[in-house]
Scaffold this motif. Structure first.
Motif, PDB file in Angstrom:
ATOM      1  N   PRO A  53     -47.627 -16.821   4.815  1.00 51.23           N
ATOM      2  CA  PRO A  53     -47.184 -15.435   4.765  1.00 51.23           C
ATOM      3  C   PRO A  53     -45.691 -15.286   5.049  1.00 51.23           C
ATOM      4  N   ALA A  54     -45.097 -14.314   4.381  1.00 51.53           N
ATOM      5  CA  ALA A  54     -43.695 -13.980   4.620  1.00 51.53           C
ATOM      6  C   ALA A  54     -43.589 -13.202   5.933  1.00 51.53           C
ATOM      7  N   TYR A  55     -42.379 -12.811   6.275  1.00 46.80           N
ATOM      8  CA  TYR A  55     -42.157 -12.041   7.497  1.00 46.80           C
ATOM      9  C   TYR A  55     -42.013 -10.559   7.186  1.00 46.80           C
ATOM     10  N   GLY A  56     -42.215  -9.729   8.190  1.00 43.29           N
ATOM     11  CA  GLY A  56     -42.020  -8.294   8.053  1.00 43.29           C
ATOM     12  C   GLY A  56     -42.984  -7.649   7.073  1.00 43.29           C
ATOM     13  N   TYR A  57     -42.476  -6.693   6.300  1.00 41.02           N
ATOM     14  CA  TYR A  57     -43.268  -5.913   5.353  1.00 41.02           C
ATOM     15  C   TYR A  57     -44.010  -6.804   4.352  1.00 41.02           C
ATOM     16  N   LYS A  58     -43.353  -7.855   3.865  1.00 41.86           N
ATOM     17  CA  LYS A  58     -43.970  -8.741   2.876  1.00 41.86           C
ATOM     18  C   LYS A  58     -45.180  -9.485   3.429  1.00 41.86           C
ATOM     19  N   TRP A  59     -45.345  -9.528   4.726  1.00 38.44           N
ATOM     20  CA  TRP A  59     -46.479 -10.227   5.331  1.00 38.44           C
ATOM     21  C   TRP A  59     -47.793  -9.671   4.807  1.00 38.44           C
ATOM     22  N   ILE A  60     -47.883  -8.356   4.654  1.00 38.39           N
ATOM     23  CA  ILE A  60     -49.112  -7.722   4.153  1.00 38.39           C
ATOM     24  C   ILE A  60     -49.420  -8.218   2.743  1.00 38.39           C
ATOM     25  N   GLN A  61     -48.400  -8.274   1.906  1.00 34.25           N
ATOM     26  CA  GLN A  61     -48.578  -8.696   0.517  1.00 34.25           C
ATOM     27  C   GLN A  61     -48.933 -10.180   0.412  1.00 34.25           C
ATOM     28  N   TYR A  63     -50.300 -12.277   2.811  1.00 33.68           N
ATOM     29  CA  TYR A  63     -51.177 -12.765   3.871  1.00 33.68           C
ATOM     30  C   TYR A  63     -52.137 -13.852   3.385  1.00 33.68           C
ATOM     31  N   SER A  64     -52.705 -13.673   2.207  1.00 31.37           N
ATOM     32  CA  SER A  64     -53.653 -14.649   1.674  1.00 31.37           C
ATOM     33  C   SER A  64     -53.604 -14.593   0.153  1.00 31.37           C
ATOM     34  N   ARG A  65     -54.286 -15.514  -0.482  1.00 33.25           N
ATOM     35  CA  ARG A  65     -54.340 -15.489  -1.947  1.00 33.25           C
ATOM     36  C   ARG A  65     -55.074 -14.241  -2.430  1.00 33.25           C
ATOM     37  N   THR A  66     -56.001 -13.744  -1.646  1.00 31.23           N
ATOM     38  CA  THR A  66     -56.711 -12.526  -2.024  1.00 31.23           C
ATOM     39  C   THR A  66     -55.765 -11.330  -2.021  1.00 31.23           C
ATOM     40  N   THR A  67     -54.945 -11.211  -0.983  1.00 34.99           N
ATOM     41  CA  THR A  67     -54.001 -10.094  -0.944  1.00 34.99           C
ATOM     42  C   THR A  67     -52.940 -10.241  -2.030  1.00 34.99           C
TER      43      THR A  67
END
Length: 85
Positions: A53-61, A63-67
């Motif tokens: 996972p990336a840091y900050g806001y991009k973490w949500i995007q 987080y996993s291959r599903t996301t």
């Protein structure tokens, strides 16, 4: 922008056939966008990366291959809606 600037460099330097390399989940949209921008004679390569996972806001995007998949489906739908692909 990367596709646009890359093609400008390829034409200015009279380079050969470009190869578009993307993460496997982004390939469909990247190829569709390149074609919409006028790329005609090009190769594409889809790669897989477990990544992290990336840091900050991009973490949500990222987080996993599903996301990543869900984000990409949404991005493709949005791109079609606004006419990018």
């Amino acid at each position: 922008q990367n596709l646009l600037f890359s093609m400008e460099i390829i034409k200015a330097r009279e380079l050969g056939t470009p190869t578009l390399v993307t993460l496997d989940l982004y390939t469909r949209r990247a190829v569709a966008t390149a074609r919409k921008m006028g790329w005609r004679d090009f190769h594409w390569l889809s790669v897989f990366s477990k990544g992290e996972p990336a840091y900050g806001y991009k973490w949500i995007q990222t987080y996993s291959r599903t996301t990543l998949f869900c984000y990409e489906v949404g991005a493709m739908l949005f791109s079609k809606l606004v006419g990018w692909v």
